[in-house]
Structures are given as structure tokens and as C-alpha cells.
Design a protein around this motif. Structure first.
Motif, PDB file in Angstrom:
ATOM      1  N   LYS A  86       0.823  -1.209   0.000  1.00 46.19           N
ATOM      2  CA  LYS A  86       0.000   0.000   0.000  1.00 46.19           C
ATOM      3  C   LYS A  86       0.857   1.258   0.000  1.00 46.19           C
ATOM      4  N   LYS A  87       2.032   1.191   0.578  1.00 45.03           N
ATOM      5  CA  LYS A  87       2.900   2.350   0.685  1.00 45.03           C
ATOM      6  C   LYS A  87       3.808   2.461  -0.547  1.00 45.03           C
ATOM      7  N   ARG A  88       4.317   3.659  -0.743  1.00 43.75           N
ATOM      8  CA  ARG A  88       5.218   3.913  -1.848  1.00 43.75           C
ATOM      9  C   ARG A  88       6.601   3.314  -1.557  1.00 43.75           C
ATOM     10  N   SER A  89       7.318   2.900  -2.586  1.00 48.14           N
ATOM     11  CA  SER A  89       8.678   2.406  -2.436  1.00 48.14           C
ATOM     12  C   SER A  89       9.350   2.450  -3.800  1.00 48.14           C
ATOM     13  N   PRO A  90      10.686   2.509  -3.846  1.00 53.68           N
ATOM     14  CA  PRO A  90      11.372   2.460  -5.140  1.00 53.68           C
ATOM     15  C   PRO A  90      11.041   1.183  -5.917  1.00 53.68           C
ATOM     16  N   GLN A  91      10.955   0.064  -5.198  1.00 51.91           N
ATOM     17  CA  GLN A  91      10.661  -1.206  -5.858  1.00 51.91           C
ATOM     18  C   GLN A  91       9.276  -1.182  -6.509  1.00 51.91           C
ATOM     19  N   LYS A  92       8.291  -0.643  -5.785  1.00 52.28           N
ATOM     20  CA  LYS A  92       6.936  -0.608  -6.317  1.00 52.28           C
ATOM     21  C   LYS A  92       6.854   0.324  -7.515  1.00 52.28           C
ATOM     22  N   SER A  93       7.501   1.486  -7.433  1.00 52.98           N
ATOM     23  CA  SER A  93       7.492   2.420  -8.562  1.00 52.98           C
ATOM     24  C   SER A  93       8.154   1.804  -9.788  1.00 52.98           C
ATOM     25  N   ALA A  94       9.316   1.172  -9.575  1.00 51.26           N
ATOM     26  CA  ALA A  94      10.014   0.539 -10.695  1.00 51.26           C
ATOM     27  C   ALA A  94       9.157  -0.567 -11.308  1.00 51.26           C
ATOM     28  N   HIS A  95       8.465  -1.315 -10.464  1.00 54.50           N
ATOM     29  CA  HIS A  95       7.559  -2.358 -10.957  1.00 54.50           C
ATOM     30  C   HIS A  95       6.450  -1.764 -11.820  1.00 54.50           C
ATOM     31  N   HIS A  96       5.807  -0.690 -11.354  1.00 52.34           N
ATOM     32  CA  HIS A  96       4.729  -0.068 -12.114  1.00 52.34           C
ATOM     33  C   HIS A  96       5.216   0.474 -13.446  1.00 52.34           C
ATOM     34  N   ILE A  97       6.414   1.051 -13.448  1.00 53.73           N
ATOM     35  CA  ILE A  97       6.974   1.571 -14.694  1.00 53.73           C
ATOM     36  C   ILE A  97       7.243   0.431 -15.667  1.00 53.73           C
TER      37      ILE A  97
ATOM     38  N   ASP B 249       6.139   9.402 -11.206  1.00 56.21           N
ATOM     39  CA  ASP B 249       6.446   8.165 -11.912  1.00 56.21           C
ATOM     40  C   ASP B 249       6.026   8.226 -13.378  1.00 56.21           C
ATOM     41  N   ALA B 250       4.969   8.969 -13.673  1.00 53.41           N
ATOM     42  CA  ALA B 250       4.520   9.106 -15.065  1.00 53.41           C
ATOM     43  C   ALA B 250       5.592   9.777 -15.910  1.00 53.41           C
ATOM     44  N   GLU B 251       6.278  10.768 -15.317  1.00 54.97           N
ATOM     45  CA  GLU B 251       7.345  11.447 -16.046  1.00 54.97           C
ATOM     46  C   GLU B 251       8.534  10.510 -16.279  1.00 54.97           C
ATOM     47  N   ILE B 252       8.844   9.685 -15.283  1.00 59.01           N
ATOM     48  CA  ILE B 252       9.930   8.716 -15.455  1.00 59.01           C
ATOM     49  C   ILE B 252       9.580   7.749 -16.588  1.00 59.01           C
ATOM     50  N   THR B 253       8.341   7.295 -16.594  1.00 61.15           N
ATOM     51  CA  THR B 253       7.884   6.399 -17.658  1.00 61.15           C
ATOM     52  C   THR B 253       8.013   7.074 -19.014  1.00 61.15           C
ATOM     53  N   GLU B 254       7.643   8.341 -19.093  1.00 66.32           N
ATOM     54  CA  GLU B 254       7.729   9.074 -20.362  1.00 66.32           C
ATOM     55  C   GLU B 254       9.177   9.209 -20.826  1.00 66.32           C
ATOM     56  N   ILE B 255      10.084   9.455 -19.890  1.00 66.83           N
ATOM     57  CA  ILE B 255      11.510   9.535 -20.247  1.00 66.83           C
ATOM     58  C   ILE B 255      11.977   8.204 -20.831  1.00 66.83           C
ATOM     59  N   MET B 256      11.612   7.113 -20.157  1.00 66.74           N
ATOM     60  CA  MET B 256      11.992   5.787 -20.648  1.00 66.74           C
ATOM     61  C   MET B 256      11.429   5.534 -22.049  1.00 66.74           C
ATOM     62  N   LEU B 257      10.184   5.897 -22.250  1.00 63.67           N
ATOM     63  CA  LEU B 257       9.555   5.701 -23.564  1.00 63.67           C
ATOM     64  C   LEU B 257      10.265   6.524 -24.631  1.00 63.67           C
TER      65      LEU B 257
ATOM     66  N   THR C  72      13.444  -9.838 -18.737  1.00 62.45           N
ATOM     67  CA  THR C  72      12.658 -10.165 -17.559  1.00 62.45           C
ATOM     68  C   THR C  72      12.281  -8.880 -16.830  1.00 62.45           C
ATOM     69  N   GLN C  73      11.198  -8.943 -16.079  1.00 65.21           N
ATOM     70  CA  GLN C  73      10.822  -7.793 -15.276  1.00 65.21           C
ATOM     71  C   GLN C  73      11.942  -7.432 -14.299  1.00 65.21           C
ATOM     72  N   ALA C  74      12.629  -8.444 -13.755  1.00 62.64           N
ATOM     73  CA  ALA C  74      13.709  -8.178 -12.805  1.00 62.64           C
ATOM     74  C   ALA C  74      14.800  -7.327 -13.430  1.00 62.64           C
ATOM     75  N   ALA C  75      15.167  -7.603 -14.696  1.00 58.66           N
ATOM     76  CA  ALA C  75      16.213  -6.824 -15.360  1.00 58.66           C
ATOM     77  C   ALA C  75      15.807  -5.370 -15.501  1.00 58.66           C
ATOM     78  N   VAL C  76      14.537  -5.143 -15.848  1.00 57.37           N
ATOM     79  CA  VAL C  76      14.052  -3.773 -16.017  1.00 57.37           C
ATOM     80  C   VAL C  76      13.970  -3.068 -14.670  1.00 57.37           C
ATOM     81  N   VAL C  77      13.379  -3.733 -13.681  1.00 53.72           N
ATOM     82  CA  VAL C  77      13.211  -3.134 -12.359  1.00 53.72           C
ATOM     83  C   VAL C  77      14.562  -2.793 -11.739  1.00 53.72           C
ATOM     84  N   GLU C  78      15.494  -3.719 -11.787  1.00 55.52           N
ATOM     85  CA  GLU C  78      16.780  -3.493 -11.129  1.00 55.52           C
ATOM     86  C   GLU C  78      17.595  -2.405 -11.819  1.00 55.52           C
TER      87      GLU C  78
END
Length: 382
Positions: A173-184, A267-275, A216-222
Motif C-alpha cells: 500500500k505504501k510507496r517504495s522504489p521497488q513498487k514504482s520501478a515495478h509499475h513503470i 512516476d509518469a514522467e519517469i515512464t515518459e523519459i523511458m519511452l 525479464t521484469q527483474a532486469a528492467v526493475v533493477e
């Protein structure tokens, strides 16, 4: 069946996560009450994941079914179970924990396995009656807590698929770097215009109905975590305690360029940068990016992705300067990529061998292209 009960001795344990019970069960009783809540992808392909367990490995289950009947079989570590409050009763005086069925669920389904499903499956083949198993039982834990327990127990263990563990963090439920990276990572995989559309293995293994998932998701997240945080677990614990880290210093921003965006919940901006960055990569080397079947094509695979992510740091810093929250366009990224002296045919295992040496070689070539454009960045990224 709902009137049946199974009782066993246990001790109450109090830790920061809460109270749980550590007990000793007869193995056949354990098999009777525990149902593996296997985490899987629904057949409707809507990416609606249920449960919190990894898939059973047939080969592993077969090994354990043979092992449990060997003369020196042992499972010294606890099976971790979750039980609803209505299905558990604790006697403080006798220190007996009783699991019971109800109108809603039978005795055969009162316990969900958080960790140890292969061991429990192996015990279904047990031929003796005198095999006892230690269990840790969490009573009334919601799915977020169960996922957290599983992730905490298994994140540092290579036997567990890291992509699955990161996927479990979605329950937090709480925010974390891992959760944000997962969502991205999930957004990159699901958006139809994304260069990564349906190319990321969400659970670390091939997704049913898909072909060509080179990452893998792990490669992207890490790789993303290295842009967000020096210590992701410390950040996660801080957010759990409602403590918010300070914005990064100049040095921290240089090492973790997306940290300020993350801390400001952009996080939306981070996603946009990646895209934007990977759209530019796809346009620069379209043949290599799209040809997933070409033998030795390293660009769209793990080594290529990791080298490209490392290159993103100096490029992003050079483009944004003091504006830490700016989102560069794909055209801006393209101007940097145009100076890289590589063509589609160069992305092969002869030029960039498998393993970390190939990744390092590609990164060195990429970052060398910055020498004339931004000499000040060179010393930071060699």
C-alpha cells in the motif's frame, strides 16, 4: 467437513510486522489444511494476477516427493501459512493453535501457503505418519502483508524468481522504489506504442500466448532502481514509517538521476523519459530492435538493455542540466544516439560477447560518443 479441526502446539511470536504463531504440525495434517495459492496469469490475458505464490515446478516436486520418503529426509525450516481469523483459535493457557473449517471454507482450504509450496506438495507423497513439520502461521494477515512476507523471505534468495518477487510488491500500500520501478516496467510492457510492448516477462518466464520476450521484469526493475535510490530497502522502510527522504544533493542526483522525480511522485514522467529514450533507440537501430529472432542480436536483450540504461544516465544529465524534472523528447535523445558509431549489423556476439564483458564493451563505446559533446560528464561514467 466444516466441523473438522486440527490442533497443534505453538508459541506466540511478536515482531515488528505483528503477532504470529510458530508451531509443529504432523505433515499429513499440514497437507490436509494447506492449499497453494499459486500466483498465475488469468487466461483472459488481462494481466489480472491473483494469489501470492510462484508456480509449481514439476521437476522440483518430483524430487521432493522422492526425498520425503528417504531415510534421512528433513525440512528444518518453517512452512509459512496464512489463515483467516475465523479459521483459527488460540488457547493461551495450553498454547494450542486450532485450525477449523467454517461455513465459508472447508478444513482442507483454511491455510494458504505463503512460502514452502514445493515442500508441501512433496509431502503429499509421504508414506509414514511420524513426520513433523515446523510452521509459522499468520492469522488475519491481509494480502498486502502476505505478499510483503513472501518478498521479504525470498528477495535475497536466488532460488526464487526475482521478477515474481518484484511483481508481489504491487500489493504494497505504501510507496517504495521497488513498487514504482515495478509499475513503470508494467507500463512499458502494456502500452501498445511502447518499444517494450509485450516484450517483458512479467513473472520471469515466458508468458502464455506471447512470443519474443527478451527481457525479464527483474532486469528492467533493477536497472530502474539504480536511477532511483542508493538503498531501496531503506527508502521503503522510511515510507512505511511515513518518513520522507530529502531531495537529492547534486552528487546524489548525478548517481541517481530519477530520484527527485521519484520523491515527488512523478512516476509518469519517469515512464515518459523511458519511452522517449527507447523510441529514439528503436528509430536509430530499427532492424536490430525489431529482429528478436536474429541469432546473436544483443541490442534488445539483457546485455544491450543494461548498457543502454547505463548510457541513459549521462545523456539525461547532459540534456536536463539543472532542471532535474525535465522530460527530454525522443528527438533530443536521437541527437545523442546519432553520434554513436554503430549500425544494426554491429549488434552481434562477435562484437559484444555474451556476459558482462559484452555489456561493458557496448557501454564503453556508447559513452565514448559523449567525449566531444559533453567532456565534463566523462569522468563520472567511465
Amino acid at each position: 467437513m466444516e466441523n473438522q479441526t486440527i490442533s497443534f502446539p505453538a508459541l506466540k511470536v511478536t515482531q515488528p510486522i505483528g503477532t504470529f504463531f510458530v508451531g509443529v504440525m504432523n505433515a499429513k495434517d499440514l497437507v490436509n489444511v494447506a492449499v497453494a495459492d499459486i500466483r498465475r496469469l488469468e487466461e483472459n490475458e488481462m494481466d489480472d494476477y491473483i494469489g501470492i505464490q510462484r508456480r509449481l515446478s514439476p521437476s522440483r516436486s518430483k524430487e521432493l516427493k522422492a526425498y520425503v520418503n528417504s531415510f534421512d529426509a528433513t525440512f528444518p525450516t518453517s512452512i509459512i501459512l496464512a489463515v483467516d481469523e475465523e479459521n483459527a483459535e488460540w488457547d493461551e493457557v495450553t498454547r494450542i493453535l486450532t485450525l477449523k473449517g467454517s461455513d465459508r471454507v472447508s478444513i482442507n482450504e483454511v491455510a494458504r501457503i505463503i512460502d514452502g509450496q514445493h515442500r508441501v506438495d512433496g509431502l503429499t507423497a509421504l508414506k509414514t505418519d511420524d513426520f513433523e513439520v515446523s510452521v509459522s502461521v499468520f492469522v488475519g494477515a491481509d494480502v498486502a502483508t502476505q505478499a510483503n512476507i513472501f518478498a521479504t523471505v525470498n528477495l535475497a534468495q536466488t532460488k526464487v524468481n526475482r521478477s515474481l518477487v518484484y511483481d508481489l510488491l504491487d500489493y504494497e500500500k505504501k510507496r517504495s522504489p521497488q513498487k514504482s520501478a515495478h509499475h513503470i516496467a508494467v507500463a512499458l510492457d502494456q502500452l501498445e506504442f511502447s518499444p517494450f510492448f509485450r516484450r517483458i516477462k512479467r513473472l520471469g518466464s515466458a508468458t502464455t500466448g506471447r512470443e519474443g520476450e527478451p527481457l525479464t521484469q527483474a532486469a528492467v526493475v533493477e536497472s530502474l532502481l539504480d536511477f532511483l535510490s542508493r538503498d531501496p530497502m531503506s527508502d521503503r522502510n522510511a515510507f512505511l514509517k511515513a518518513l520522507y527522504p530529502q531531495l537529492p544533493t547534486h552528487e546524489e542526483h548525478t548517481r541517481y538521476p530519477f530520484r527527485q522525480l521519484f520523491l515527488k511522485e512523478k512516476d509518469a514522467e519517469i515512464t515518459e523519459i523511458m519511452l522517449n529514450y527507447f523510441v529514439a533507440i528503436r528509430e536509430r537501430w530499427p532492424s536490430s530492435w525489431d529482429d528478436l529472432g536474429r541469432r546473436g542480436n544483443v541490442l534488445p536483450k539483457t546485455n544491450g538493455f543494461k548498457a543502454l540504461m547505463r548510457f541513459l544516465k549521462p545523456v539525461f544529465l547532459s540534456l536536463t542540466g539543472s532542471d532535474r524534472e525535465r522530460v527530454p523528447s525522443s528527438k533530443e535523445f536521437s541527437r545523442y544516439l546519432a553520434e554513436v558509431p554503430l549500425e544494426d549489423a554491429n549488434f552481434n556476439t562477435t562484437t559484444f560477447p555474451p556476459g558482462t564483458s559484452g555489456e561493458a564493451g557496448l557501454y564503453k563505446l556508447l559513452v565514448a560518443s559523449l567525449k566531444d559533446r559533453d567532456p565534463g560528464q566523462q569522468g563520472l561514467f567511465w
